[in-house]
Design a protein around this motif. Sequence first.
Motif: not given
Length: 145
Positions: A104-106, A113-117
């Motif tokens: 996933a690309e966000i 870290e926030q994108k992973q969470r």
Amino acid sequence: MLKTVSVESVMQDGFAVAARIGEHQLMIDQPVTAKGTGLGPTPLQMLLFAVGGCIATIGRIAAFQQKIALHGMRITVEGDYDPDALMGKATTERAGFQQIRILAEIDADLSVEQKQRFLDEVCARCPLHDNLLTGTQVAHQLVSS
């Protein structure tokens, strides 16, 4: 409270299978190189698309709930399977995907870290991700016509 979702699939000519789902007519098929007519994606491709679509949908919902400005997501879903199993050939592998990978690309103003969470939460909330991860019970039965 549980909600039931139902889809009826009808075999067409060759390998094509059609379904009317709400206002939509969907078709799955096999490529011409596999003796299909190429009228739609294969069932395996459709499953992977559904997983990616579910993650994107839950991503939009979660971003709205968390007031995150989500500009977009690009989800690639890959799966490895042994075609011998579905063709009925001798193999020690099962017919289904041995592994499914979600990349996933966000596009949002979040740290890595926030994108992973965020992705972890989205995947935990995605019904299709859950179905594949937890081995949902599947029952089949013959219905007399």
